[in-house]
Design an enzyme around this catalytic site. Sequence first.
Site, PDB file in Angstrom:
ATOM      1  N   THR A  88      -1.460   2.131  -7.207  1.00 15.55           N
ATOM      2  CA  THR A  88      -1.765   0.739  -6.885  1.00 15.55           C
ATOM      3  C   THR A  88      -1.037  -0.239  -7.803  1.00 15.55           C
ATOM      4  OG1 THR A  88      -3.956   1.442  -6.176  1.00 15.55           O
ATOM      5  CG2 THR A  88      -3.637  -0.909  -6.516  1.00 15.55           C
ATOM      6  N   ILE A  91      -6.059   1.359 -12.654  1.00 17.81           N
ATOM      7  CA  ILE A  91      -5.801   2.780 -12.841  1.00 17.81           C
ATOM      8  C   ILE A  91      -6.940   3.432 -13.630  1.00 17.81           C
ATOM      9  CG2 ILE A  91      -4.169   4.510 -13.668  1.00 17.81           C
ATOM     10  CD1 ILE A  91      -3.172   2.653 -11.355  1.00 17.81           C
ATOM     11  N   THR A  92      -7.723   4.249 -12.951  1.00 17.66           N
ATOM     12  CA  THR A  92      -8.809   4.977 -13.592  1.00 17.66           C
ATOM     13  C   THR A  92      -8.233   6.009 -14.553  1.00 17.66           C
ATOM     14  OG1 THR A  92     -10.215   4.694 -11.651  1.00 17.66           O
ATOM     15  CG2 THR A  92     -10.836   6.417 -13.196  1.00 17.66           C
ATOM     16  N   GLN A 139      -7.580  14.763   0.684  1.00 19.98           N
ATOM     17  CA  GLN A 139      -8.471  15.359  -0.314  1.00 19.98           C
ATOM     18  C   GLN A 139      -9.086  14.276  -1.194  1.00 19.98           C
ATOM     19  OE1 GLN A 139      -7.622  19.131  -2.135  1.00 19.98           O
ATOM     20  NE2 GLN A 139      -8.108  18.380  -4.184  1.00 19.98           N
ATOM     21  N   GLU A 140      -8.297  13.280  -1.574  1.00 16.53           N
ATOM     22  CA  GLU A 140      -8.849  12.179  -2.371  1.00 16.53           C
ATOM     23  C   GLU A 140      -9.969  11.482  -1.613  1.00 16.53           C
ATOM     24  OE1 GLU A 140      -7.484   7.882  -4.323  1.00 16.53           O
ATOM     25  OE2 GLU A 140      -5.962   9.348  -3.744  1.00 16.53           O
ATOM     26  N   GLU A 142     -11.076  -1.094   5.662  1.00 16.95           N
ATOM     27  CA  GLU A 142     -10.302  -1.677   6.764  1.00 16.95           C
ATOM     28  C   GLU A 142      -9.116  -0.773   7.125  1.00 16.95           C
ATOM     29  OE1 GLU A 142     -12.863  -4.612   4.998  1.00 16.95           O
ATOM     30  OE2 GLU A 142     -11.369  -3.319   4.077  1.00 16.95           O
TER      31      GLU A 142
END
Length: 379
Positions: A128, A159-160, A241-242, A367
Amino acid sequence: MRRTLYGEDHDAFRASVREFVGRTVVPRQEEFAERRLIGREVWLEAGRQGLLGLEVPEEYGGGAAGDYRFNAVLIEELAAHSMALASSLAIHFDICAPYLVELTTDEQKKRWLPRFCSGELITAIGMTEPSGGSDLAALRTTAVRDGDDWIVNGSKTFITNGFQADLVIVAARTGQGKKGITLFAVEAGMPGFQRGRKLDKVGQPEADTSELFFENVRVPSANVIGEIDGGFVAMMERLPQERLGSAVTNVFHAAAVLEETLAYVKERRAFGQQIGSFQYNKFTLADLVTKIDVSTAFVDQCVAAHADGELTAVDAAKAKMWTAEVQNAVIDACVQLYGGYGYMREYRVARAWMDARVTRIWAGSNEIMREIVGRDLGL
């Protein structure tokens, strides 16, 4: 609801995960929230417990169970404790793992995977961007070849694990259009790789989330993940998978909050009786339990399909979108049942309500999920 997805081995694994969370995370929950990250000691203990390498071959320190249901069990138990714990660890063992196992060379596997499994190497994925949102094809971070290296410039956001990650899988533009995207392993300490502040989120404070900046970062060709210009396809192949992991998280986070709410409405009294016995509340709870059970049944089917290599991108989108909506509806109703106490941060239901809102946005906004489903209908 009786579930048929799991066997005795999965149940034994669930018990070990639950013990790990109770021993390692629960006593330090408030500390992690204040620090806005999950301490490295948790990652190292998760590594010692064998929780981080479920998809990694044994020769590199993993478990290589070859059964996605173990991933799902781990996600369920982490989510039952908190969204932040599930999202932080799952980014590593459920989202980054397939890239590092399936797309890397033998040399890269030897270099990264043992520390990935031990918890010494924390990972994140940088898709992202500030201006891109869910539109991965429009990313602006660039990588330009310079001899045997690549020079990376650009930025990522939301970003995690970004603040403490030792390795970030970064999607960068190396050509034109969707086919011009390549994945790079950017490692901590590379000159020009900078982390921004830990972002001040509405919920999930324990999950460190940050901006990442790349200013003329020299990345060796040995850190290219997969094929040059093959990044977009690689991401599209692994997004189901995510999204499935997100769906599992959504359902079991909401289910845990609902279980606590059921106990609360049996204890809390008003007008001389349990508040759960009022007809409106009873009907509300009946609806909530049914929504969780129906959602669990569908997600279980998706997990079984993925374990068999048959999950479609459309069903993954349905699962992610539906469970995000259900989770938010269920927890919002739980807040209402708690009354004023439901709005107090000291109550888990209030924190869960804040934690859950982002699930309609991340892993592809709802969305976008509806667009995927709609296209499959020929619309």
